[in-house]
Each structure stands twice: as structure tokens, then as C-alpha cells.
Design an enzyme around this catalytic site. Structure first.
Site, PDB file in Angstrom:
ATOM      1  CG  ASN A  21       3.870 -41.459   3.616  1.00  0.00           C
ATOM      2  OD1 ASN A  21       4.482 -40.496   4.082  1.00  0.00           O
ATOM      3  ND2 ASN A  21       4.484 -42.609   3.381  1.00  0.00           N
ATOM      4  CG  ASP A  22       3.644 -45.894   3.669  1.00  0.00           C
ATOM      5  OD1 ASP A  22       2.957 -45.320   2.806  1.00  0.00           O
ATOM      6  OD2 ASP A  22       4.731 -46.433   3.429  1.00  0.00           O
ATOM      7  CD  GLN A  38       7.242 -43.510   7.234  1.00  0.00           C
ATOM      8  OE1 GLN A  38       8.085 -43.117   6.435  1.00  0.00           O
ATOM      9  NE2 GLN A  38       7.545 -43.870   8.470  1.00  0.00           N
ATOM     10  CB  SER A  79       6.925 -48.139   6.643  1.00  0.00           C
ATOM     11  OG  SER A  79       6.251 -47.020   6.125  1.00  0.00           O
ATOM     12  NE  ARG A 151      11.005 -48.635   0.415  1.00  0.00           N
ATOM     13  CZ  ARG A 151      11.776 -48.478  -0.653  1.00  0.00           C
ATOM     14  NH1 ARG A 151      13.091 -48.530  -0.546  1.00  0.00           N
ATOM     15  NH2 ARG A 151      11.236 -48.267  -1.839  1.00  0.00           N
ATOM     16  CG  ASP A 152       8.379 -50.513   3.750  1.00  0.00           C
ATOM     17  OD1 ASP A 152       8.956 -49.569   4.306  1.00  0.00           O
ATOM     18  OD2 ASP A 152       7.956 -50.457   2.581  1.00  0.00           O
ATOM     19  CD  GLU A 204       7.397 -48.106  -1.160  1.00  0.00           C
ATOM     20  OE1 GLU A 204       8.421 -47.450  -0.892  1.00  0.00           O
ATOM     21  OE2 GLU A 204       6.292 -47.586  -1.383  1.00  0.00           O
ATOM     22  CD1 TRP A 291       3.567 -44.290  -3.011  1.00  0.00           C
ATOM     23  CD2 TRP A 291       4.045 -42.155  -2.541  1.00  0.00           C
ATOM     24  NE1 TRP A 291       3.955 -44.236  -1.688  1.00  0.00           N
ATOM     25  CE2 TRP A 291       4.262 -42.940  -1.379  1.00  0.00           C
ATOM     26  CE3 TRP A 291       4.274 -40.787  -2.486  1.00  0.00           C
ATOM     27  CZ2 TRP A 291       4.706 -42.375  -0.179  1.00  0.00           C
ATOM     28  CZ3 TRP A 291       4.706 -40.233  -1.289  1.00  0.00           C
ATOM     29  CH2 TRP A 291       4.915 -41.015  -0.161  1.00  0.00           C
TER      30      TRP A 291
END
Length: 443
Positions: A21-22, A38, A79, A151-152, A204, A291
Site C-alpha cells: 500500500n502506501d 508499506q 509510513s 503517524r506518517d 493520513e 481502502w
């Protein structure tokens, strides 16, 4: 599930046989582009999140490398970003090194049974061999707010203030939090942006960068944040704002609440972030996924695909500065490309089918109505729910492209990317036809 060779893209990166994913840690080092991402090293389902790694010389032909940062049983590697520490501000380099040190700034997601269980904090690792091997900083995490959804981190060097800047999210609060550092190890809070724009889904994968305004000597700053729900075509999406940044605070342009503006109006463009260390160019890559149905896509033995790299800048229009995205698509790229210039009051429709005329994918440029439309409702596997249906994008009023609306449709395995008005409007979607879409008809 049998292998789906006809759905495997040639120019969009996919893993050999695992989940993706990311995009993470996009960076250019000595002429090589590095794409971290990811992944689940153990299979083609989401879980045991780690950083995969791929490299390319041209952003089209990718070579998958060994896993860079691996889940350790108590800590998932979520991430983040990679920077080139040219001046060794972190102290992770050595005088004998032939090249600058790379520093990865990533989210440590602590599993419930671990110390700090159920929280997310920001951690470091470094590489002194150009990204091949990584050493985890023993004093991780370097930034911990005691939050379950912090996060991220996207980190960059802000030259005017000679400091590192991090943008990360408090996902549930729909906020981008800005931090500053001089050594990548110690961070101080600078400002907070949001909630703003679309707030239906969690926020995100933020990014903050400066780009030129085409046709002027000026620049402006763009802030990006992805949303887990409420996207323009249903499910997830990526929004952006234009404004200014002084090293501390991002200030959106204009008076009043900033409007919602989507980086891509299709259903499958999420977590788009930019490369570090590309002087004179701003390049972005997104995850061509959503998602709402990411775990249900019928590809095998891999799941997940990246968008093409896009070079971005800003263009002045009657509606204010618009973000322009142009695909990095050299002549040797093995993809199908379909182009058309549509008169300002006209309509053009591209229908793509298999050799047998099945599974039509229909792209319509209705310049008279000011809309771009992609209809995948009859193109192969539908998955149900928000996957099916029609995605639309408004064309930019009085764009500086002239009396026609140009469109470029790129078809590559299971990914279709549509660029209109020179890239002022983009629309990306996954499709799962029964065979390759080889027949194209304009009407």
C-alpha cells in the site's frame, strides 16, 4: 487464486508476490530513485507491516529489493519518509563515508502486548550505503505524544530557517502537526493545521512542499493530506491546499475556510507523497488503491500497485492556483496511451475493450458541460459496494490551455490514469477486465 498475468502492470510498480500500500521514503540517491512502501513480507494480505524497497533509473522500470525495515513482532513499521542528510546533522554518518547518510523517519506502531502498546510514535533508522542496509536508532522513538493515531511523518530540510521540518497527522483529530528539529533526533512542536477541508475519514500521509507557479517567478507551498473515507469517488482520497509556509506555520491562501480540493478525482489515488533530493523538480507517487475495497482486489500473486510518478507544479487559472500533475512517461514505457484534443464546446468518448469487445471501460470528455467522466461499471470484476460505478471530475474553468481540452489516457494492466487540461485534472482507477484492454475506439 490463479495468477492474473494480464492485470500485471508494466510501468506501475507492483511487488512480485506480496501486499503493497502506501509509498514511503521516496528519495533520489546518486541517480537512482528509491521507492520504499508499506508491505507484508509474509503474504499478499495486509499485516505485519514493514518497509519494502524498489529502485529505478527512470521511474518506470522498477527492481524489487530486499525488505528494508521489518516488523519485529512487537513493533510494526508504518509510513514515513527518507531524507538525505547532506551535512550529517544527525551524526549518523562517518567522515570516511563516500556518500551522505540517508535517514528514515517512520512510525513505530506498537502492538498491544509490547511496551507503549497501542500507541504510535516516530522513530529513526539510517543507511550509510545508499539505502541497501539500515541501522535502527537505539534510542527510538524520538517523538512520542502518547497517542494511538500519531503517524506518517514526512520530513524535509527548510533552508531559510536551517532546520528539519516534520509534518505528521493526528489521524482521528483530522490535524496535521508540524515539528522542527536541528538534528533529526530532538523535535519541538511548531504548529497545527486543521481540521479543514474533508473530515469524513481519518487523515493520513501528509506532505508539505514548495513548487513554482508556472509563468511567474513566484512559488507557493502545497499541503497534502489523505483521507480514509469521503473521497471524491467514494472511499479514500487525497486532498490539498495552497498557501505559504514560514518554517513554523502553514497558512492557506484566501479568506475563510479553505475549500476541498482533490489531488485526483478517481477512486484509486491515495497516500501520494513527494521525493526528497530532486532539485528543480517535485515528483510524487501515490498508491493506486482505495481502502474501501483494497483487500478484495482479484490480482494474484500480488495485491497493490503504485501510480505513475507525476511531476507537479502550480498553474494560474481564473479559479486561483491549480495543481498540475504530468506523468513521467518516457517513450520506452510499455503502456497504451490514447490522446485527443476536444473542442471547447465538444464531446469525445474513448471506449476500451478486450479483443473480443468485452468489458468496456468508457472515458468521456464533455468539454461543453465542463466534466471528465470514467465509467468502469461494465469493465470486468466489480467487487460490489463503492468500487462499481462512475467517477467524475470537473474541468478547470478558463484554464490556460487554449480553445481545446486535451486528454491523455494511460492504460497499464489493472491501472488507468486519465490526465486532462495538461494535467490540471487527473482521474485514476483500477479495473479488472477478463483480458487486456487492447481495442480503443474514439467517438
Amino acid at each position: 487464486m490463479p495468477e492474473t498475468h494480464h492485470l500485471r502492470p508494466r510501468a506501475h510498480f507492483t511487488t512480485a508476490s506480496t501486499w503493497l500500500n502506501d509509498p514511503n521514503g521516496l528519495v533520489l540517491v546518486d541517480g537512482t530513485y528509491h521507492l520504499f512502501f508499506q508491505t507484508n513480507p509474509d503474504g499478499a494480505v495486509w499485516g505485519t507491516m514493514s518497509w519494502g524497497h524498489a529502485t529505478s533509473q527512470d521511474l518506470i522500470t522498477w527492481v524489487e529489493q530486499p525488505v528494508a525495515l521489518r516488523h519485529n513482532g512487537s513493533e510494526a513499521i508504518y509510513s514515513g519518509s527518507v531524507v538525505v542528510d547532506h551535512d550529517n546533522t544527525s551524526g549518523f554518518g562517518e567522515p570516511s563515508d563516500d556518500a551522505p547518510t540517508l535517514v528514515a523517519v517512520y512510525t513505530s506502531h506498537y502492538e498491544p502486548h509490547a511496551p507503549r502498546g497501542g500507541t504510535e510514535a516516530q522513530s529513526l533508522a539510517w543507511s550509510r550505503d545508499g539505502g541497501t542496509t539500515w541501522t535502527t536508532y537505539p534510542d527510538n522513538p524520538v517523538l512520542d505524544r502518547g497517542s494511538s493515531d500519531f503517524r506518517d511523518p514526512k520530513v524535509f530540510w527548510h533552508r531559510p530557517t536551517a532546520s528539519w521540518v516534520m509534518v505528521a497527522v493526528e489521524a482521528l483529530e483530522r490535524q496535521v502537526v508540524v515539528y522542527r528539529s536541528w538534528d533529526l533526533r530532538t523535535w519541538e512542536h511548531a504548529s497545527t493545521f486543521g481540521p479543514a477541508g474533508s473530515t469524513e475519514g481519518v487523515w493520513e500521509c501528509p506532505d508539505l512542499f514548495e513548487v513554482p507557479v508556472a509563468g511567474t517567478d513566484g512559488t507557493a507551498w502545497v499541503l497534502v493530506a489523505s483521507v480514509g473515507a469521503g473521497g471524491p469517488a467514494g472511499g479514500s482520497g487525497t486532498q490539498w491546499w495552497v498557501g505559504s509556509f514560514d518554517g513554523v506555520t502553514f497558512a492557506p491562501a484566501g479568506a475563510g475556510p479553505p475549500p476541498v480540493r482533490w489531488l485526483d478525482h478517481g477512486p484509486d489515488h491515495y497516500a501520494a507523497v513527494s521525493f526528497d533530493n530532486t532539485p528543480g523538480r517535485r515528483l510524487m507517487v501515490g498508491w493506486a488503491g482505495n481502502w474501501a475495497y483494497a483487500t478484495d482486489v482479484p490480482t494474484s500473486p500480488w495485491v497493490g500497485v503504485m501510480s505513475l510518478a507525476r511531476e507537479v507544479d502550480l498553474v494560474r487559472t481564473s479559479e486561483g492556483p491549480a495543481l498540475r500533475q504530468r506523468p513521467v512517461l518516457p517513450a520506452h514505457a510499455d503502456v497504451a496511451r490514447h490522446t485527443r484534443a476536444v473542442p471547447a464546446e465538444g464531446v469525445a468518448t474513448l471506449t476500451l475493450t478486450t479483443d473480443e469487445g468485452r468489458d468496456p471501460l468508457v472515458v468521456t470528455v464533455d468539454a461543453a458541460a465542463g466534466v471528465l467522466v470514467l465509467d468502469r461499471s461494465r469493465c470486468g470484476d466489480q467487487l460490489g459496494g463503492p468500487f462499481s460505478g462512475v467517477a467524475t471530475a470537473p474541468l478547470v474553468a478558463q484554464a490556460p490551455a487554449g480553445p481545446t481540452v486535451d486528454v491523455l489516457v494511460v492504460v497499464d494492466g489493472c491501472v488507468v490514469e486519465v490526465y486532462a487540461q495538461g494535467g490540471l485534472v487527473t482521474l485514476t482507477a483500477q479495473v479488472f477486465p477478463s483480458a487486456m484492454l487492447t481495442t480503443a475506439t474514439w467517438t
